[in-house]
Design a protein around this motif. Structure first.
Motif, short mmCIF file in Angstrom:
data_model
loop_
_atom_site.label_atom_id
_atom_site.label_comp_id
_atom_site.label_asym_id
_atom_site.label_seq_id
_atom_site.Cartn_x
_atom_site.Cartn_y
_atom_site.Cartn_z
N GLY A 193 -2.53 13.23 -14.61
CA GLY A 193 -1.14 13.32 -14.18
C GLY A 193 -0.54 11.94 -13.96
O GLY A 193 0.60 11.67 -14.33
N PHE A 194 -1.34 11.07 -13.35
CA PHE A 194 -0.89 9.70 -13.06
C PHE A 194 -0.53 8.96 -14.35
O PHE A 194 0.57 8.44 -14.52
CB PHE A 194 -2.02 8.96 -12.32
N MET A 195 -1.47 8.94 -15.31
CA MET A 195 -1.22 8.18 -16.54
C MET A 195 -0.29 8.92 -17.49
O MET A 195 0.45 8.30 -18.24
CB MET A 195 -2.53 7.83 -17.22
N GLY A 196 -0.34 10.26 -17.45
CA GLY A 196 0.58 11.02 -18.29
C GLY A 196 2.02 10.70 -17.91
O GLY A 196 2.87 10.46 -18.77
N TYR A 197 2.27 10.66 -16.60
CA TYR A 197 3.63 10.36 -16.16
C TYR A 197 4.03 8.94 -16.55
O TYR A 197 5.14 8.71 -17.03
CB TYR A 197 3.76 10.54 -14.64
N VAL A 204 0.86 -1.19 0.00
CA VAL A 204 0.00 0.00 0.00
C VAL A 204 0.89 1.23 0.00
O VAL A 204 1.95 1.25 0.64
CB VAL A 204 -0.96 0.01 1.21
N PHE A 205 0.49 2.21 -0.76
CA PHE A 205 1.18 3.50 -0.81
C PHE A 205 0.15 4.58 -0.49
O PHE A 205 -0.95 4.57 -1.03
CB PHE A 205 1.78 3.72 -2.20
N ALA A 206 0.53 5.49 0.38
CA ALA A 206 -0.40 6.55 0.77
C ALA A 206 0.28 7.89 0.60
O ALA A 206 1.42 8.07 1.02
CB ALA A 206 -0.84 6.37 2.23
N VAL A 207 -0.40 8.81 -0.05
CA VAL A 207 0.14 10.16 -0.16
C VAL A 207 -0.98 11.14 0.22
O VAL A 207 -2.13 10.96 -0.17
CB VAL A 207 0.70 10.42 -1.59
N GLN A 214 7.77 2.33 4.42
CA GLN A 214 7.47 1.65 3.16
C GLN A 214 6.20 2.19 2.51
O GLN A 214 6.09 2.30 1.30
CB GLN A 214 7.30 0.14 3.38
N MET A 215 5.24 2.54 3.33
CA MET A 215 3.93 2.98 2.84
C MET A 215 3.98 4.38 2.25
O MET A 215 3.11 4.76 1.46
CB MET A 215 2.95 2.94 4.02
N THR A 216 4.98 5.17 2.65
CA THR A 216 4.95 6.59 2.28
C THR A 216 6.10 7.02 1.37
O THR A 216 6.07 8.13 0.84
CB THR A 216 5.03 7.48 3.55
N VAL A 217 7.10 6.16 1.21
CA VAL A 217 8.30 6.61 0.50
C VAL A 217 8.10 6.62 -1.01
O VAL A 217 7.43 5.76 -1.57
CB VAL A 217 9.52 5.74 0.91
N PHE A 218 8.63 7.63 -1.66
CA PHE A 218 8.72 7.62 -3.11
C PHE A 218 10.00 8.32 -3.53
O PHE A 218 10.52 9.17 -2.81
CB PHE A 218 7.49 8.28 -3.76
N GLU A 219 10.49 7.91 -4.68
CA GLU A 219 11.74 8.48 -5.19
C GLU A 219 11.46 9.87 -5.75
O GLU A 219 10.41 10.12 -6.33
CB GLU A 219 12.29 7.60 -6.32
N GLU A 220 12.46 10.73 -5.61
CA GLU A 220 12.22 12.12 -6.02
C GLU A 220 12.04 12.23 -7.53
O GLU A 220 11.03 12.73 -7.99
CB GLU A 220 13.34 13.04 -5.54
N ASP A 223 7.93 1.64 -8.06
CA ASP A 223 8.50 2.99 -7.91
C ASP A 223 7.85 3.97 -8.88
O ASP A 223 7.54 5.11 -8.51
CB ASP A 223 10.01 2.95 -8.18
N ALA A 224 7.68 3.53 -10.13
CA ALA A 224 7.10 4.42 -11.13
C ALA A 224 5.64 4.72 -10.80
O ALA A 224 5.18 5.86 -10.92
CB ALA A 224 7.22 3.80 -12.52
N LEU A 225 4.91 3.70 -10.38
CA LEU A 225 3.51 3.92 -10.00
C LEU A 225 3.40 4.92 -8.85
O LEU A 225 2.50 5.76 -8.83
CB LEU A 225 2.85 2.58 -9.61
N ARG A 226 4.31 4.82 -7.89
CA ARG A 226 4.28 5.74 -6.76
C ARG A 226 4.54 7.18 -7.21
O ARG A 226 3.83 8.12 -6.80
CB ARG A 226 5.30 5.33 -5.69
N ARG A 227 5.57 7.34 -8.04
CA ARG A 227 5.83 8.71 -8.53
C ARG A 227 4.64 9.21 -9.32
O ARG A 227 4.28 10.38 -9.26
CB ARG A 227 7.11 8.73 -9.39
N ALA A 228 4.02 8.30 -10.09
CA ALA A 228 2.86 8.69 -10.90
C ALA A 228 1.71 9.16 -9.99
O ALA A 228 1.01 10.13 -10.31
CB ALA A 228 2.41 7.53 -11.77
#
Lengths: 349, 349
Positions: A286-290, A262-265, B342-348, A300-305
């Motif tokens: 923004g998500f899919m554009g990235y 799970v990723f939370a922002v 782990q849940m919150t980290v993303f690469e810059e 990692d890419a999904l999280r940045r997206a």
């Protein structure tokens, strides 16, 4: 009966090799090559830098919105899921729209989308009136489907091999109809709403078996999963097809479930949320554009997206319609991405 | 009329040099020395490791709770802000309680707190009944203040130089009364509730001029700031005294405003939130326990403290009362801290 509109004035082909990306992210040469064959192209951009462009297609609405919030009121401004999505995505990649407008749709709105290098080959202009939505702070007061009611999306030959596809909120059978008109994209994401969750549950679950990423809000997630607990909901939905579930929680940010991760922002705290209309579609754009831009689908890419999506949503709510994005530059996006990092980072020990 | 209870059976003095920290974080020798003079002590711990202990004092309630949630029902279990706070803090540092109980308060609850090495020198036992709270999923159904109604907190001489002080939710004049009985601590934090925000607004603002960190939930923040926007609220509150404002948002996590910086951490997504009672106090206990433990007050330390607070809250809601913390070990806390990362980290980029 129907005619097409939105041919790009430049006469560029749909391969988008020449997409120039006004305000779009400058490609880093070493990254453009990471894309699959045909999935990205690079050419000298308008500003003399390399621009990498994934091929992103969106099915959705182009509408005229009338909105009232405590900060003001606007009438018949540019709206619709495809407009918000495509404008947000256009900062990252080449994007094409499948949608419909009526005879009354103002040319200036098409000009705005064209200026963002959005491909409108798939935008039909039909006899009748454009889809109209009236709301107050995201609460729907009135919907006039007009030409949208009998819309049967047609994917032009030039758009039948998208790298990635976003099926915005619309009848799930129509969403599936578009999926059937294209060569299987590397990534298919979709949105939906309670109307379809309640009214076309079976059709929606058929669609989900063919979708990689479901992007919905928390209320929709609970309705779809028939459970108030989002962790339980995520397990149910991830078992129904999608590999990734993204739950939008408005001012509380976004949760992304992928497998057992799970990723939370959080959402970006703003002093004035002038109009939340379209924030969810700008998030998806923004998500899919990235993702289309980078061609990567790693965690990692999904999280940045997800963060880039949150960045675009945070801009969208700062003004009515797409007004905040009219003067937005890519460096503003990078600056806010940095602010998201600053807002969330903590040292491990 | 009143008598004291909770003398530590070991007869240790209040300097806490010998605090052994059952399940408490093992000190890293290099860090213990970072504390101010007299603020930390280190001694061989129960498990043979060095234990660093800041001197943390909490004013609050010790109560008997009866709670009903969809997951079950409990009657007259250990509750109260000071119980939750101190138990959570006890994993990090030495903690002492200023509170009151009635003649009917079960000895086994005191034994539990003592086993956590919580100093109960400041816990009065008075004639009458213990404060009782009855609720359903955090919603108050009934409050019987009993001995808490006429509680006039007295800080024993041994506790008048705390390194850090937490003033849990109680009449702001009583909170200030405790502040006046102690040598100014390095850090003072407080909580409050709508009852005082509405009924003793002036007294509350007087208190805030002497407080470093205000820890409240989002509803309280909006009531205190008289504004629905939390960014606007933070500016108002940070102008009224506190250097840091922490806003607890339940299942949506925590926002921390310090000067013009904001830190946001989501709540830990759990499949079963059995009982949210005490989650906010466990948050505060983890937050201040960590700060007292390290003695650092940098932005980095405050952020880690917010995460440790969130970790403790996430455990608290997994069971009724303090039951989840009964068997909790420090390594469980570190593991969940890692899960938050782990849940919150993303690469810059």
């Amino acid at each position: 009966m129907t005619r097409k509109t939105g041919k790009k004035p430049s006469g560029k082909d749909s391969g988008r090799a020449g997409a120039r990306g006004k305000g779009r992210v400058p490609a880093r040469p070493g990254r453009a090559g990471a894309m699959g064959k045909g999935a990205v192209s690079a050419a000298p951009g308008r500003e003399g830098v390399m621009v990498g462009t994934g091929n992103l297609l969106v099915l959705g609405s182009v509408a005229l919105d009338s909105v009232k919030t405590p900060f003001g009121e606007v009438s018949e401004v540019l709206g619709g899921s495809a407009s918000f999505f495509a404008t947000a995505a256009s900062y990252f990649t080449a994007v094409s729209v499948i949608a419909v407008v009526g005879e009354d749709f103002p040319e200036r709105h098409l000009d705005f989308l064209r200026q963002r290098d959005i491909d409108l080959t798939g935008l039909e202009r039909r006899q009748g009136k454009t889809f109209r939505w009236r709301g107050e702070y995201s609460k729907t007061l009135d919907t006039q489907l007009n030409v949208f009611e009998t819309f049967r999306p047609h994917v032009p030959a030039s758009h039948q091999s998208p790298d990635m596809l976003f099926l915005a909120n619309i009848d799930p059978d129509l969403q599936r109809g578009v999926l059937e008109q294209v060569k299987r994209p590397r990534l298919v994401a979709c949105d939906t709403m309670n109307f379809w969750i309640e009214g076309k549950r079976d059709a929606l679950f058929r669609l989900l078996t063919e979708v990689d990423v479901l992007v919905i809000n928390d209320g929709e997630a609970r309705a779809l999963g028939q459970n108030s607990n989002l962790v339980a909901v995520s397990r149910m939905i991830l078992g129904a097809g999608p590999k990734t579930l993204i739950i939008k929680r408005g001012e509380y940010g976004v949760l992304m479930f992928t497998g057992d991760r799970v990723f939370a922002v959080p959402a970006f705290p703003l002093e004035e949320v002038k109009d939340p209309t379209g924030a969810g579609d700008c998030f998806a754009g923004g998500f899919m554009g990235y993702l289309a831009r980078t061609g990567k689908l790693s965690e990692d890419a999904l999280r940045r997206a997800v963060v880039y999506g949150s960045v675009m949503a945070s801009f969208a709510v700062e003004a009515f319609s797409l007004d905040r994005l009219r003067g937005l530059e890519y460096k503003d996006i990078e600056a806010r991405f940095g602010a998201f990092k600053q807002m969330t980072v903590f040292e491990e020990f």
